[in-house]
Design a protein around this motif. Structure first.
Motif, PDB file in Angstrom:
ATOM      1  N   ALA A   8       0.849  -1.194   0.000  1.00 45.70           N
ATOM      2  CA  ALA A   8       0.000   0.000   0.000  1.00 45.70           C
ATOM      3  C   ALA A   8       0.883   1.242   0.000  1.00 45.70           C
ATOM      4  CB  ALA A   8      -0.927  -0.005   1.206  1.00 45.70           C
ATOM      5  N   VAL A   9       0.900   1.965  -1.112  1.00 44.20           N
ATOM      6  CA  VAL A   9       1.762   3.131  -1.287  1.00 44.20           C
ATOM      7  C   VAL A   9       0.951   4.392  -0.993  1.00 44.20           C
ATOM      8  CG1 VAL A   9       3.246   4.384  -2.892  1.00 44.20           C
ATOM      9  CG2 VAL A   9       3.099   1.886  -3.011  1.00 44.20           C
ATOM     10  N   THR A  10       1.446   5.204  -0.058  1.00 48.23           N
ATOM     11  CA  THR A  10       0.762   6.439   0.332  1.00 48.23           C
ATOM     12  C   THR A  10       1.784   7.566   0.398  1.00 48.23           C
ATOM     13  OG1 THR A  10      -0.804   5.161   1.672  1.00 48.23           O
ATOM     14  CG2 THR A  10      -0.686   7.521   2.096  1.00 48.23           C
ATOM     15  N   PRO A  11       1.548   8.713  -0.205  1.00 44.01           N
ATOM     16  CA  PRO A  11       2.488   9.842  -0.084  1.00 44.01           C
ATOM     17  C   PRO A  11       2.447  10.418   1.323  1.00 44.01           C
ATOM     18  CG  PRO A  11       0.549  10.491  -1.332  1.00 44.01           C
ATOM     19  CD  PRO A  11       0.436   9.021  -1.119  1.00 44.01           C
ATOM     20  N   ALA A  12       3.618  10.866   1.786  1.00 40.77           N
ATOM     21  CA  ALA A  12       3.727  11.358   3.160  1.00 40.77           C
ATOM     22  C   ALA A  12       2.969  12.659   3.368  1.00 40.77           C
ATOM     23  CB  ALA A  12       5.205  11.550   3.518  1.00 40.77           C
ATOM     24  N   ASN A  13       2.747  13.431   2.285  1.00 44.84           N
ATOM     25  CA  ASN A  13       2.036  14.702   2.450  1.00 44.84           C
ATOM     26  C   ASN A  13       0.523  14.530   2.437  1.00 44.84           C
ATOM     27  OD1 ASN A  13       1.790  14.011  -0.191  1.00 44.84           O
ATOM     28  ND2 ASN A  13       2.774  15.846  -1.035  1.00 44.84           N
ATOM     29  N   MET A  14       0.046  13.304   2.563  1.00 52.24           N
ATOM     30  CA  MET A  14      -1.391  13.018   2.654  1.00 52.24           C
ATOM     31  C   MET A  14      -1.694  12.458   4.028  1.00 52.24           C
ATOM     32  SD  MET A  14      -3.647  10.186   0.552  1.00 52.24           S
ATOM     33  CE  MET A  14      -3.757  11.097  -0.959  1.00 52.24           C
ATOM     34  N   ASP A  15      -2.836  12.850   4.568  1.00 50.77           N
ATOM     35  CA  ASP A  15      -3.269  12.297   5.843  1.00 50.77           C
ATOM     36  C   ASP A  15      -3.492  10.800   5.689  1.00 50.77           C
ATOM     37  OD1 ASP A  15      -4.261  11.738   8.301  1.00 50.77           O
ATOM     38  OD2 ASP A  15      -5.973  13.098   8.200  1.00 50.77           O
ATOM     39  N   LEU A  16      -2.897  10.024   6.605  1.00 50.05           N
ATOM     40  CA  LEU A  16      -2.986   8.568   6.498  1.00 50.05           C
ATOM     41  C   LEU A  16      -4.425   8.088   6.576  1.00 50.05           C
ATOM     42  CD1 LEU A  16      -0.716   6.476   6.184  1.00 50.05           C
ATOM     43  CD2 LEU A  16      -0.989   5.924   8.590  1.00 50.05           C
ATOM     44  N   ALA A  17      -5.274   8.810   7.285  1.00 54.30           N
ATOM     45  CA  ALA A  17      -6.676   8.418   7.407  1.00 54.30           C
ATOM     46  C   ALA A  17      -7.415   8.541   6.078  1.00 54.30           C
ATOM     47  CB  ALA A  17      -7.367   9.265   8.468  1.00 54.30           C
ATOM     48  N   ASN A  18      -6.869   9.330   5.141  1.00 52.62           N
ATOM     49  CA  ASN A  18      -7.502   9.508   3.834  1.00 52.62           C
ATOM     50  C   ASN A  18      -6.837   8.694   2.734  1.00 52.62           C
ATOM     51  OD1 ASN A  18      -9.285  11.406   4.945  1.00 52.62           O
ATOM     52  ND2 ASN A  18      -7.814  13.068   4.642  1.00 52.62           N
ATOM     53  N   SER A  19      -5.964   7.777   3.100  1.00 49.21           N
ATOM     54  CA  SER A  19      -5.238   6.987   2.102  1.00 49.21           C
ATOM     55  C   SER A  19      -6.170   5.992   1.415  1.00 49.21           C
ATOM     56  CB  SER A  19      -4.082   6.245   2.773  1.00 49.21           C
ATOM     57  OG  SER A  19      -3.505   5.321   1.879  1.00 49.21           O
ATOM     58  N   ASP A  20      -6.298   6.112   0.091  1.00 46.32           N
ATOM     59  CA  ASP A  20      -7.124   5.157  -0.664  1.00 46.32           C
ATOM     60  C   ASP A  20      -6.529   3.762  -0.611  1.00 46.32           C
ATOM     61  OD1 ASP A  20      -8.956   7.112  -1.454  1.00 46.32           O
ATOM     62  OD2 ASP A  20      -7.706   7.719  -3.148  1.00 46.32           O
ATOM     63  N   ALA A  21      -5.196   3.670  -0.680  1.00 41.39           N
ATOM     64  CA  ALA A  21      -4.550   2.359  -0.680  1.00 41.39           C
ATOM     65  C   ALA A  21      -4.805   1.619   0.625  1.00 41.39           C
ATOM     66  CB  ALA A  21      -3.055   2.524  -0.928  1.00 41.39           C
TER      67      ALA A  21
END
Length: 802
Positions: free
Chosen positions: A165-178
Motif C-alpha cells: 500500500a503506497v501512500t504519499p507522506a504529504n497526505m493524511d494517512l486516514a484519507n489513504s485510498d490504498a
C-alpha cells in the motif's frame, strides 16, 4: 522460490487471469501520483515506465525481476525478443496498453507481463495496478472509480496476495485510498506492507515518525519510508543511483528517521519484499499445490475426451460418432429406468414423470371424464323408452344397457389419447435432455433430434391406432359373464339404495376399503380462507380423514377432517396470482371446518395440485362432477311410471359395474401398451437403428464438424490442462530438489512490530536501549531483518554545546 513463482506465472498466463491470481504475489496499490512508478523504477535502477498526468497505468503490469549478469527486458506477448533499451520497453508498454484500451484513457484488466534481467535487482515479482481515480476523463465510463476498484479487488482479495500500500507522506494517512482498500480485505493488517513515499516533501516541523514506528495505524508487517525523485529531477534526467544516494543521506541526517535509517529506503524495501515474498511462497506452496491438483482433476475427464478427438482425422470422427450414439442410447435408458449417474434432486424427470402420468394423472383424467348422474339417468330413460316404442315393456331391456355402455366406452378415447400425448411430450423432453450433451456438434445434434423426434411421432401414431383398436375391441363384445360383473340378479336389490353406487359395487366385488392407518400423502398446504392471513400447515391424507399439524414434526395436531361426503372443486387463480388452489366442500351443504362451508387449500405448482387431487381421488374424494347429485334424482321431466324408474335404476347399477371393469382394464393395459409400443420401441431404435440412419444421410464427416464455440472451448480446456500440468511439474521440481527453505526467524513478519518500538523513558523523550538479545545463528545473519524484528538502536546523543 521467487524464480519458481515466475515460471508458474508464465505457465499459468496461458490459462487465463483467474488461474494466475492463485499465485503468491505482491500487488502494488496506490492513488494517482502516489509514487508507485518511482518505487518500481528505483528497484530496477532505470526509467522504463510510462509517465504523465492523470491515470497512466491502465493495465495491470506483472513485473518479474530476475538477478542476472546482463541487463535486458522481455515481454510475454513478444516471446524471444529482448529489449536492451529501456526506452523501447516504455514504448512497448504504451503500445500494448493502447492496443486494448485505446489512446483516450480507457482501462483493461488484462495484464502485461514484463521480465527484467539485471545485476542491480533481487528476485522479485510485483503487480503494478492502475492508480485509484475518482473523476472520469477522456472516454472513461462514468463509473471508472468502481471499475478500477473491482480490478484491484480481483488481486488483493486473494489470501495469497501481499498488499504493498503506497501512500504519499504529504497526505493524511486516514484519507489513504490504498490503506482503505487494504483494510477492506485485510482488516487485521496481516498481509499489508505500508510504504510512505515523498518524505522529503512534508511541511517543516512535521514528520512521519509515528507512522513509520507503526503506532498510528499498526500493520503486522510494518511501514517503510522512501524518498522519490521530484518531477524536476525526472525532467532533468537525474540518475537513479544518485537519487538513491540522496535518499540514504536524507534518512541518515534527518533527526526523526536516523534511528531507523537501516530500515528505510529503496534498497531495504527491495530486500524486505524479497524476504517477505519468499516466506509467503513457502507458506502458500502446500495450499497452492493442492488447489492446482483439484483444478487439474476437475477438468481431466473433459480433457480425456478432447484428447481422443482429432477434427482432421476421418477415422477419429467415425469413432466419435459411434461413441456419441452409444452414449445417447445409454443416457436415454438410464433416464427412463431411473439409474442416471447424476440424480436430480430438484424435480421429477424422465421415467419418474412418466410413472407419475401412469399412476396419478391418467387415473385422475379417467374420473374427470365421467358425466354427471342426472344426464346419465336421462339417457338411460330415453334409451328404454325408444326400445319399447309404442309398447309398454314389462322387463328391463338389455339393449338399453349395451347402448349406454358402448357410449361410455367410446368416451374413453379422449383421456386415452390425452394420455398418449402426455407420455409423448415427456419422451421428447427426455431425449432433448440427452441431446444437450451433443452441443459440441450442432449438425449432428440437429440431425439426431430430427430422426429421433420423427420416430417418436411415428410410434405415437402407432400407439394411437393400437389404443383405438383396444377400445374398439371392448365395443365389439360386451361380456356380461365377467366374474366381476354384478348381473341383473344383483342389480335389482341395489336399486333401492340411495348411497353412492360406485362404493356399493366396490363392496359387491369384494374390495376392502383401505385402512384408516394407511397414509396416502403428506405435504405442506396453505389454508387460504379461514383467517385474514393465510397460514401453512403440514397435511396428512389417509383413507378416512385429512389432518393438519403445525409443522412436519407432527406433534401438534390442529384438526382432523373426515372424508365422508367431501367433494373437490377447482378454484380459479387470481389475475396476478402464482398460487394453485382447490377447495373441499360437503355434498350435503354442511360446514366443512368450523363455520366455513368451504376449505380452500393452496399449492405452489400445478404439478403439486394434480398430485393432491390424485391422492384425494385414491381416498374416495371425487371431483364435483363425478359425484351423485342428491338434490336432483332425475331429469327435468319427472318419472311418472314407477316401473320405468325401477328399470332406469337397474340399468344404472349395471352400467356402473361394467364400467368399473372397463376402467380397471384400461388403467392396467394403457401403461403396458405405451411402454411396449412407444418407450421400448424408441429405446430399441436409438440403440440399433439410429446409427444406420445417420450413415444413410451420406456425408457423416460433415456431421462431426465442431461449432466455433466448441472448438475454442476445447482449445481453452486443453491449454488450461497443459498449463496446470506444467505448474504442478514446476512445484514438483521444488519438492524433489531439496531446496533449503528460509529459517523461521522473522518469518513473514510474525512478531509484532510494536514490541520492538523504542520506549520512552519516564523523564524524557529519549529512547530506551533494549537488553542484549541472545546470539543469532550465523546462517540467520545473512537474512535481511524485517521491520518487525530489527533491534532498535538508541538515537545518537545530541552534540555537546561545549
Amino acid at each position: 522460490m521467487i524464480s519458481m513463482i515466475n515460471r508458474l506465472q508464465d505457465a499459468l498466463s496461458t490459462a487465463g487471469l483467474s488461474y494466475s491470481l492463485l499465485l503468491p504475489q505482491i500487488a502494488v496499490v496506490g492513488g494517482q501520483s502516489s509514487g508507485k512508478s518511482s518505487v518500481l523504477e528505483n528497484f530496477v535502477g532505470r526509467d522504463f515506465l510510462p509517465r504523465g498526468t492523470g491515470i497512466v497505468t491502465r493495465r495491470p503490469l506483472v513485473l518479474q525481476l530476475h538477478q542476472s549478469d546482463t541487463e535486458f527486458g522481455e515481454f510475454l506477448h513478444c516471446r524471444g525478443k529482448r529489449f536492451s533499451d529501456f526506452d523501447e520497453i516504455r514504448q512497448e508498454i504504451e503500445a500494448e496498453t493502447y492496443r486494448l484500451t485505446g489512446t483516450n484513457k480507457g482501462i483493461s484488466p488484462v495484464p502485461i507481463n514484463l521480465r527484467i534481467f539485471s545485476p542491480n535487482v533481487l528476485n522479485l515479482t510485483l503487480v503494478d495496478l492502475p492508480g485509484i481515480t475518482k473523476v472520469p476523463v477522456g472516454d472513461q465510463p462514468p463509473h471508472i472509480e468502481y471499475l478500477v476498484r473491482d480490478m484491484i479487488m480481483q488481486y488483493i482479495c486473494k489470501e495469497n496476495c501481499l498488499i504493498l500500500a503506497v501512500t504519499p507522506a504529504n497526505m493524511d494517512l486516514a484519507n489513504s485510498d490504498a490503506l482503505k482498500l487494504a483494510k477492506d480485505v485485510d482488516p487485521q493488517g496481516q498481509r499489508t506492507i505500508g510504504v510512505i513515499t515523498m518524505l522529503d516533501l512534508m511541511d517543516k516541523g512535521t514528520d512521519a515518525r509515528e507512522i513509520l514506528e507503526n503506532r498510528l495505524l499498526p500493520l503486522r508487517r510494518g511501514y517503510i519510508g522512501l524518498v522519490n525523485r521530484s518531477q524536476k529531477d525526472i525532467d532533468g534526467k537525474k540518475d537513479i543511483k544518485t537519487a538513491l544516494q540522496a535518499e540514504k543521506k536524507f534518512f541518515l541526517s534527518h533527526p526523526a528517521y536516523r534511528h531507523m535509517c537501516e530500515r528505510m529506503g529503496t534498497p531495504y524495501l527491495q530486500k524486505y519484499l524479497n524476504q517477505q515474498l519468499t516466506n509467503h511462497i513457502r507458506d502458500s506452496l502446500p495450499t497452492l499445490h493442492s488447489h492446482l491438483q483439484y483444478l487439474l482433476v476437475s477438468i481431466s475427464k473433459e480433457v480425456d475426451t478432447y484428447k481422443l478427438y482429432n477434427p482432421n482425422d476421418p477415422i477419429c470422427k467415425t469413432k466419435t460418432l459411434i461413441k456419441l450414439v452409444q452414449q445417447l442410447a445409454g443416457d436415454f435408458e438410464r433416464l427412463i429406468e431411473g439409474s442416471a449417474d447424476e440424480v436430480n434432486t430438484a424435480n421429477l424427470s424422465g421415467g419418474a414423470r412418466i410413472n407419475q402420468i401412469f399412476h396419478e394423472r391418467f387415473p385422475y383424467q379417467l374420473h374427470k371424464m365421467k358425466c354427471d348422474e342426472m344426464k346419465l339417468r336421462m339417457e338411460i330413460s330415453y334409451a328404454i323408452r325408444n326400445i319399447h316404442g309404442v309398447r309398454t315393456g314389462l322387463f328391463t331391456p338389455d339393449m338399453a344397457f349395451q347402448a349406454i355402455v358402448k357410449k361410455q366406452i367410446s368416451k374413453l378415447k379422449i383421456p386415452c389419447f390425452g394420455f398418449v400425448d402426455m407420455v409423448c411430450k415427456e419422451l421428447v423432453s427426455t431425449i432433448h435432455e440427452c441431446f444437450s450433451k451433443l452441443s459440441s456438434f450442432p449438425k449432428l445434434r440437429e440431425e439426431m433430434e430430427r430422426i429421433v423426434t420423427t420416430e417418436i411421432r411415428e410410434q405415437e401414431n402407432t400407439c394411437r391406432d393400437q389404443i383405438s383398436l383396444l377400445i374398439d375391441m371392448q365395443l365389439a363384445y360386451i361380456n356380461t359373464k365377467h366374474e366381476d360383473f354384478i348381473g341383473f340378479t344383483h342389480a335389482q336389490p341395489l336399486c333401492h339404495r340411495s348411497d353412492k353406487i360406485v362404493a356399493g359395487s366396490g363392496v359387491q366385488q369384494g374390495v376392502t376399503p383401505p385402512s384408516s392407518l394407511i397414509v396416502i400423502r403428506k405435504g405442506w398446504l396453505t389454508i387460504n380462507n379461514v383467517s385474514i392471513i393465510a397460514k401453512d400447515y403440514w397435511f396428512i391424507l389417509s383413507a378416512e380423514s385429512l389432518s393438519w399439524f403445525k409443522d412436519n414434526e407432527e406433534t401438534e395436531k390442529r384438526y382432523m377432517l373426515p372424508l365422508d361426503n367431501l367433494k373437490v372443486r377447482d378454484v380459479e387463480r387470481g389475475f396476478m396470482s402464482s398460487k394453485f388452489a382447490f377447495a373441499l366442500f360437503n355434498s350435503e351443504s354442511r360446514n366443512v371446518y368450523k363455520d366455513h362451508k368451504l376449505l380452500e387449500l393452496v399449492c405452489n405448482s400445478q404439478e403439486e395440485l394434480d398430485i393432491w387431487k390424485s391422492s384425494l381421488l385414491r381416498a374416495g374424494v371425487y371431483p364435483e362432477e363425478v359425484m351423485v347429485d342428491t338434490q336432483g334424482n332425475g331429469p327435468s321431466e319427472n318419472f311418472t311410471d314407477p316401473q320405468l324408474e325401477r328399470q332406469v335404476e337397474i340399468i344404472r347399477n349395471l352400467v356402473d359395474s361394467y364400467m368399473g371393469i372397463i376402467h380397471k382394464t384400461v388403467k392396467d393395459l394403457m401403461p403396458k401398451a405405451i411402454m411396449h409400443l412407444m418407450i421400448n420401441s424408441v429405446k430399441e431404435f436409438i440403440s440399433s437403428e439410429l446409427l444406420a440412419q445417420l450413415y444413410a444421410l451420406g456425408d457423416c464427416s460433415a456431421l462431426m464438424d465442431e461449432s466455433p464455440e466448441q472448438r475454442q472451448h476445447r482449445e481453452q480446456v486443453l491449454g488450461k490442462h497443459a498449463a496446470l500440468q506444467a505448474a504442478l511439474d514446476i512445484i514438483g521440481e521444488i519438492s524433489t530438489s531439496g531446496h533449503a527453505l528460509p529459517s523461521d526467524v522473522c518469518r513473514s513478519g510474525s512478531r509484532q512490530f510494536s514490541s520492538t518500538l523504542p520506549k520512552k523513558s519516564a523523564n524524557g523523550n529519549k529512547s530506551r536501549t533494549r537488553g542484549r538479545a541472545p546470539p543469532v545463528p550465523a546462517h540467520a545473519n545473512q537474512r535481511v531483518p524485517g521491520p518487525a524484528c530489527v533491534p532498535r538502536r538508541p538515537a545518537p546523543a545530541a552534540p555537546n554545546p561545549k
